[in-house]
Write an enzyme that holds these catalytic residues in place. Structure first.
Site, PDB file in Angstrom:
ATOM      1  N   PRO A 158      32.879 -18.541  93.646  1.00  0.00           N
ATOM      2  CA  PRO A 158      32.377 -19.837  93.170  1.00  0.00           C
ATOM      3  C   PRO A 158      32.158 -20.872  94.264  1.00  0.00           C
ATOM      4  CG  PRO A 158      34.661 -19.456  92.484  1.00  0.00           C
ATOM      5  CD  PRO A 158      34.152 -18.169  93.025  1.00  0.00           C
ATOM      6  N   ASN A 159      31.078 -21.597  94.083  1.00  0.00           N
ATOM      7  CA  ASN A 159      30.683 -22.727  94.939  1.00  0.00           C
ATOM      8  C   ASN A 159      30.089 -22.324  96.287  1.00  0.00           C
ATOM      9  OD1 ASN A 159      31.605 -24.786  93.056  1.00  0.00           O
ATOM     10  ND2 ASN A 159      33.666 -24.162  93.609  1.00  0.00           N
ATOM     11  N   ARG A 204      27.920 -28.321 100.980  1.00  0.00           N
ATOM     12  CA  ARG A 204      29.313 -28.516 100.552  1.00  0.00           C
ATOM     13  C   ARG A 204      30.230 -28.653 101.776  1.00  0.00           C
ATOM     14  NH1 ARG A 204      33.194 -23.593  98.608  1.00  0.00           N
ATOM     15  NH2 ARG A 204      35.005 -24.833  98.082  1.00  0.00           N
ATOM     16  N   TYR A 253      32.819 -25.954 106.130  1.00  0.00           N
ATOM     17  CA  TYR A 253      32.116 -24.684 105.926  1.00  0.00           C
ATOM     18  C   TYR A 253      30.860 -24.526 106.785  1.00  0.00           C
ATOM     19  CZ  TYR A 253      35.279 -24.456 101.950  1.00  0.00           C
ATOM     20  OH  TYR A 253      36.411 -24.420 101.169  1.00  0.00           O
ATOM     21  N   ASN A 260      34.403 -12.746  99.640  1.00  0.00           N
ATOM     22  CA  ASN A 260      34.982 -14.077  99.777  1.00  0.00           C
ATOM     23  C   ASN A 260      35.219 -14.567  98.350  1.00  0.00           C
ATOM     24  OD1 ASN A 260      35.690 -16.724 100.103  1.00  0.00           O
ATOM     25  ND2 ASN A 260      34.137 -17.164 101.664  1.00  0.00           N
ATOM     26  N   ALA A 266      37.688 -19.984  95.530  1.00  0.00           N
ATOM     27  CA  ALA A 266      38.898 -20.514  94.869  1.00  0.00           C
ATOM     28  C   ALA A 266      39.614 -19.453  94.023  1.00  0.00           C
ATOM     29  CB  ALA A 266      38.545 -21.728  94.015  1.00  0.00           C
ATOM     30  N   GLU A 307      38.885  -8.929 102.475  1.00  0.00           N
ATOM     31  CA  GLU A 307      38.853 -10.320 102.001  1.00  0.00           C
ATOM     32  C   GLU A 307      38.487 -11.204 103.186  1.00  0.00           C
ATOM     33  OE1 GLU A 307      42.657 -11.600 100.440  1.00  0.00           O
ATOM     34  OE2 GLU A 307      42.140 -13.722 100.685  1.00  0.00           O
ATOM     35  N   HIS A 313      37.302 -15.272 104.595  1.00  0.00           N
ATOM     36  CA  HIS A 313      37.190 -16.711 104.352  1.00  0.00           C
ATOM     37  C   HIS A 313      36.510 -17.353 105.540  1.00  0.00           C
ATOM     38  CE1 HIS A 313      39.733 -16.436 100.833  1.00  0.00           C
ATOM     39  NE2 HIS A 313      40.497 -15.618 101.537  1.00  0.00           N
ATOM     40  N   ARG A 338      44.979 -25.472 105.586  1.00  0.00           N
ATOM     41  CA  ARG A 338      44.463 -26.477 104.656  1.00  0.00           C
ATOM     42  C   ARG A 338      45.514 -26.845 103.593  1.00  0.00           C
ATOM     43  NH1 ARG A 338      38.786 -24.554 102.721  1.00  0.00           N
ATOM     44  NH2 ARG A 338      38.759 -26.711 101.965  1.00  0.00           N
TER      45      ARG A 338
HETATM   46  C1  DQA Z   1      37.143 -20.270 101.068  1.00  0.00           C
HETATM   47  C2  DQA Z   1      38.511 -20.970 101.038  1.00  0.00           C
HETATM   48  C3  DQA Z   1      38.936 -21.256  99.611  1.00  0.00           C
HETATM   49  O1  DQA Z   1      40.185 -21.934  99.596  1.00  0.00           O
HETATM   50  C4  DQA Z   1      37.920 -22.159  98.929  1.00  0.00           C
HETATM   51  O2  DQA Z   1      38.259 -22.354  97.581  1.00  0.00           O
HETATM   52  C5  DQA Z   1      36.513 -21.681  99.073  1.00  0.00           C
HETATM   53  C6  DQA Z   1      36.091 -21.068 100.315  1.00  0.00           C
HETATM   54  C7  DQA Z   1      36.617 -20.062 102.505  1.00  0.00           C
HETATM   55  O3  DQA Z   1      35.704 -19.276 102.665  1.00  0.00           O
HETATM   56  O4  DQA Z   1      37.103 -20.706 103.451  1.00  0.00           O
HETATM   57  O5  DQA Z   1      35.689 -21.898  98.196  1.00  0.00           O
HETATM   58  O6  DQA Z   1      37.285 -18.989 100.468  1.00  0.00           O
END
Ligand code: DQA
Length: 144
Positions: A10-11, A18, A23, A74, A77, A101, A103, A110
């Site tokens: 998501p997002n 964003r 990011y 990835n 959240a 996995e 990120h 964070r």
């Molecule tokens: C994320 C880190 C997560 O905490 C966050 O909710 C994201 C992006 C990252 O790629 O750094 O949406 O997965």
């Protein structure tokens, strides 16, 4: 040619706009293009899915499990609370395929709620904190 599924949670379709200070300024389309270029040189073929929906991501993991495809994910959240996605990831790695996995940021540096990943225990490995390079390192690892 080995096929790898690249899943974004998501997002992540909002990359570029964003929180660019976290990011970066490149969008999801640029990420897809960069990864496709790298994949060619590594003799990998990639399938991409971004979804805000837990059920779509779970279904994509199941499809990859059945097809014995490795996954770079990835979970965004969902990383921090989706036991359903974690169960799908566990079933995937238990069946013998790999799942990395990734990120973009380093969640451990964070907010507290980002320090826990419910996915990591089901992953083959975890790469975090290297921007888009986190995905590239994962592909290089899967390419062997
Ligand atoms: C994320 C880190 C997560 O905490 C966050 O909710 C994201 C992006 C990252 O790629 O750094 O949406 O997965």
């Amino acid at each position: 040619m080995k096929n790898v599924v690249v899943l974004n949670g998501p997002n992540l379709q909002r990359l570029g706009s964003r929180e660019p200070e976290i990011y970066g300024e490149m969008n999801l389309d640029s990420l897809t293009k960069e990864l496709s270029k790298l994949a060619e040189s590594l003799s990998l073929s990639l399938e991409f899915l971004q979804s805000d929906s837990e059920s779509e991501l779970i279904a994509a993991v199941h499809r990859a499990t059945d097809a014995k495809q490795d996954i770079v994910i990835n979970p965004a959240a969902f990383t921090h609370y989706s036991y359903a996605l974690a169960d799908a990831c566990k079933a995937h790695t238990s069946a013998g395929a790999k799942l990395i996995e990734v990120h973009i940021s380093n969640p451990h540096a964070r907010e507290e709620f980002r320090h826990k990943s419910v996915i990591s225990a089901s992953a083959t490995g975890v790469i975090a904190g290297f921007g888009f390079d986190s995905y590239k390192l994962a592909l290089r690892q899967l390419a062997g």
